[in-house]
Write a protein that holds these residues in place. Sequence first.
Motif, mmCIF file in Angstrom:
data_model
loop_
_atom_site.group_PDB
_atom_site.id
_atom_site.type_symbol
_atom_site.label_atom_id
_atom_site.label_comp_id
_atom_site.label_asym_id
_atom_site.label_seq_id
_atom_site.Cartn_x
_atom_site.Cartn_y
_atom_site.Cartn_z
ATOM 1 N N ARG A 118 0.833 -1.212 0.000
ATOM 2 C CA ARG A 118 0.000 0.000 0.000
ATOM 3 C C ARG A 118 0.867 1.262 0.000
ATOM 4 O O ARG A 118 0.543 2.251 -0.656
ATOM 5 C CB ARG A 118 -0.922 -0.011 1.219
ATOM 6 N N ALA A 119 1.970 1.204 0.771
ATOM 7 C CA ALA A 119 2.868 2.365 0.792
ATOM 8 C C ALA A 119 3.473 2.616 -0.588
ATOM 9 O O ALA A 119 3.594 3.765 -1.048
ATOM 10 C CB ALA A 119 3.975 2.141 1.818
ATOM 11 N N GLN A 120 3.851 1.501 -1.268
ATOM 12 C CA GLN A 120 4.392 1.636 -2.628
ATOM 13 C C GLN A 120 3.346 2.224 -3.565
ATOM 14 O O GLN A 120 3.638 3.110 -4.380
ATOM 15 C CB GLN A 120 4.826 0.257 -3.130
ATOM 16 N N THR A 121 2.114 1.736 -3.412
ATOM 17 C CA THR A 121 1.036 2.250 -4.251
ATOM 18 C C THR A 121 0.796 3.736 -3.987
ATOM 19 O O THR A 121 0.569 4.529 -4.904
ATOM 20 C CB THR A 121 -0.249 1.458 -3.994
ATOM 21 N N GLN A 122 0.878 4.131 -2.705
ATOM 22 C CA GLN A 122 0.675 5.533 -2.352
ATOM 23 C C GLN A 122 1.776 6.416 -2.926
ATOM 24 O O GLN A 122 1.513 7.535 -3.393
ATOM 25 C CB GLN A 122 0.615 5.680 -0.828
ATOM 26 N N LEU A 123 3.019 5.918 -2.902
ATOM 27 C CA LEU A 123 4.121 6.683 -3.495
ATOM 28 C C LEU A 123 3.890 6.898 -4.992
ATOM 29 O O LEU A 123 4.113 7.995 -5.518
ATOM 30 C CB LEU A 123 5.451 5.957 -3.265
ATOM 31 N N ILE A 124 3.439 5.852 -5.658
ATOM 32 C CA ILE A 124 3.174 5.983 -7.094
ATOM 33 C C ILE A 124 2.035 6.959 -7.331
ATOM 34 O O ILE A 124 2.065 7.776 -8.261
ATOM 35 C CB ILE A 124 2.864 4.596 -7.690
ATOM 36 N N MET A 179 -11.235 16.517 -0.589
ATOM 37 C CA MET A 179 -11.130 16.925 0.804
ATOM 38 C C MET A 179 -11.843 15.918 1.700
ATOM 39 O O MET A 179 -13.020 15.588 1.463
ATOM 40 C CB MET A 179 -11.740 18.315 0.992
ATOM 41 N N ARG A 180 -11.134 15.429 2.712
ATOM 42 C CA ARG A 180 -11.727 14.503 3.678
ATOM 43 C C ARG A 180 -10.898 14.521 4.945
ATOM 44 O O ARG A 180 -9.752 14.955 4.945
ATOM 45 C CB ARG A 180 -11.808 13.086 3.112
ATOM 46 N N GLU A 181 -11.472 14.005 6.013
ATOM 47 C CA GLU A 181 -10.772 13.949 7.291
ATOM 48 C C GLU A 181 -9.726 12.839 7.271
ATOM 49 O O GLU A 181 -9.934 11.779 6.669
ATOM 50 C CB GLU A 181 -11.769 13.694 8.425
ATOM 51 N N VAL A 182 -8.630 13.103 7.946
ATOM 52 C CA VAL A 182 -7.522 12.151 7.988
ATOM 53 C C VAL A 182 -7.180 11.864 9.440
ATOM 54 O O VAL A 182 -7.085 12.783 10.267
ATOM 55 C CB VAL A 182 -6.276 12.722 7.251
ATOM 56 N N ASP A 183 -6.999 10.574 9.751
ATOM 57 C CA ASP A 183 -6.569 10.165 11.084
ATOM 58 C C ASP A 183 -5.050 10.283 11.145
ATOM 59 O O ASP A 183 -4.324 9.476 10.560
ATOM 60 C CB ASP A 183 -7.009 8.732 11.355
ATOM 61 N N LEU A 184 -4.557 11.328 11.825
ATOM 62 C CA LEU A 184 -3.129 11.592 11.860
ATOM 63 C C LEU A 184 -2.361 10.447 12.521
ATOM 64 O O LEU A 184 -1.238 10.131 12.130
ATOM 65 C CB LEU A 184 -2.861 12.906 12.607
ATOM 66 N N ALA A 185 -2.964 9.819 13.506
ATOM 67 C CA ALA A 185 -2.291 8.704 14.179
ATOM 68 C C ALA A 185 -2.031 7.560 13.209
ATOM 69 O O ALA A 185 -0.954 6.946 13.209
ATOM 70 C CB ALA A 185 -3.125 8.233 15.361
ATOM 71 N N THR A 186 -2.998 7.290 12.339
ATOM 72 C CA THR A 186 -2.815 6.226 11.345
ATOM 73 C C THR A 186 -1.709 6.577 10.361
ATOM 74 O O THR A 186 -0.904 5.729 9.978
ATOM 75 C CB THR A 186 -4.132 5.991 10.596
ATOM 76 N N VAL A 187 -1.688 7.840 9.944
ATOM 77 C CA VAL A 187 -0.641 8.285 9.009
ATOM 78 C C VAL A 187 0.733 8.120 9.636
ATOM 79 O O VAL A 187 1.677 7.618 9.009
ATOM 80 C CB VAL A 187 -0.886 9.747 8.592
ATOM 81 N N LEU A 188 0.867 8.524 10.901
ATOM 82 C CA LEU A 188 2.152 8.398 11.583
ATOM 83 C C LEU A 188 2.538 6.926 11.760
ATOM 84 O O LEU A 188 3.706 6.556 11.599
ATOM 85 C CB LEU A 188 2.094 9.104 12.936
ATOM 86 N N ALA A 205 3.810 5.623 8.546
ATOM 87 C CA ALA A 205 5.137 6.166 8.258
ATOM 88 C C ALA A 205 6.203 5.439 9.062
ATOM 89 O O ALA A 205 7.276 5.083 8.541
ATOM 90 C CB ALA A 205 5.164 7.658 8.553
ATOM 91 N N VAL A 206 5.919 5.188 10.322
ATOM 92 C CA VAL A 206 6.891 4.476 11.169
ATOM 93 C C VAL A 206 7.079 3.050 10.694
ATOM 94 O O VAL A 206 8.195 2.538 10.622
ATOM 95 C CB VAL A 206 6.431 4.525 12.642
ATOM 96 N N GLU A 207 5.989 2.398 10.323
ATOM 97 C CA GLU A 207 6.092 1.023 9.841
ATOM 98 C C GLU A 207 6.862 0.945 8.533
ATOM 99 O O GLU A 207 7.568 -0.030 8.267
ATOM 100 C CB GLU A 207 4.692 0.434 9.665
ATOM 101 N N LEU A 226 6.657 4.902 18.571
ATOM 102 C CA LEU A 226 5.672 5.941 18.259
ATOM 103 C C LEU A 226 4.719 6.084 19.424
ATOM 104 O O LEU A 226 4.131 5.107 19.890
ATOM 105 C CB LEU A 226 4.873 5.572 16.997
ATOM 106 N N THR A 227 4.577 7.298 19.907
ATOM 107 C CA THR A 227 3.657 7.584 21.001
ATOM 108 C C THR A 227 2.637 8.598 20.525
ATOM 109 O O THR A 227 2.985 9.725 20.167
ATOM 110 C CB THR A 227 4.407 8.128 22.229
ATOM 111 N N VAL A 228 1.375 8.199 20.471
ATOM 112 C CA VAL A 228 0.295 9.068 19.995
ATOM 113 C C VAL A 228 -0.631 9.359 21.154
ATOM 114 O O VAL A 228 -1.075 8.439 21.845
ATOM 115 C CB VAL A 228 -0.473 8.404 18.832
ATOM 116 N N GLN A 229 -0.900 10.642 21.394
ATOM 117 C CA GLN A 229 -1.772 11.036 22.489
ATOM 118 C C GLN A 229 -3.073 11.612 21.943
ATOM 119 O O GLN A 229 -3.092 12.269 20.925
ATOM 120 C CB GLN A 229 -1.079 12.083 23.375
#
Length: 243
Positions: free
Chosen positions: A187-193, A211-220, A223-225, A240-243
């Motif tokens: 999925r990350a490769q697909t997103q880069l493309i 335009m849509r809402e994004v879960d920042l914790a999921t994005v982070l 990215a870490v994975e 990764l520590t998400v509060q």
Amino acid sequence: SYHGMLLEGVPSYSSISRSPITGWTVGVGLPATVIDTPLRRSIGQLSLVVILLLGAGIASALILGGGLAAALTSASAAARRLARGEVIEERPSRIVEAQELQHSLLEAAGILNVRLRERDQALLSADAARREAEALSRSKDEFVATMSHELRTPLNAIYGWVRLLRSGKLDPQRHEHALEVIERNTRAQTQLIEDLLDMSRIVTGKLRLEMREVDLATVLQRAVEGLRPTATAKEIDLTLTVQ
């Protein structure tokens, strides 16, 4: 009338004429000196006047010629200074043509200075455009290098876990984790493309924003994975520590 000799042997000018009234023939004779002396005096005076006029003409010609030569020399020097790009100084002249020539040279110098400034400005613009092109080229090279690294990172993770799966040495739990990592990196490769395609759409003016809402914790987390395989290979622990 003729030039002859009197009876006394004196050179003379004689003139004989018949009178139409009386019919007499009248002859008049004068010594030559009476006529020649005033004539010679007049000729001498006339010669002196001619000599004086000729001298005045020569002097005037020398003065005018000197002024003309000086004006031509000044114009020649101004033309050489113009060719070297130096400043031309105006030198007044009593000769109208020479003065007009100086004005023409000054006007040509002004036009040349404008052309030189335009050329310098064009050179500066060309140099700025060259530097900008070089900067864009460096940015492009850096972008290609970064994207190559970003594209290679998911592939390394996928390739590594595929080899582990093919080895058959993974237990069921790690087998499931391997599939998750492969799916995530795919999925990350697909997103880069998709990002690359979005950049192409931005350049061509065909990008459409959703335009849509994004879960920042999921994005982070993603990215870490994505970075975790590289960090693990370099023995770096990512947390990764998400509060």
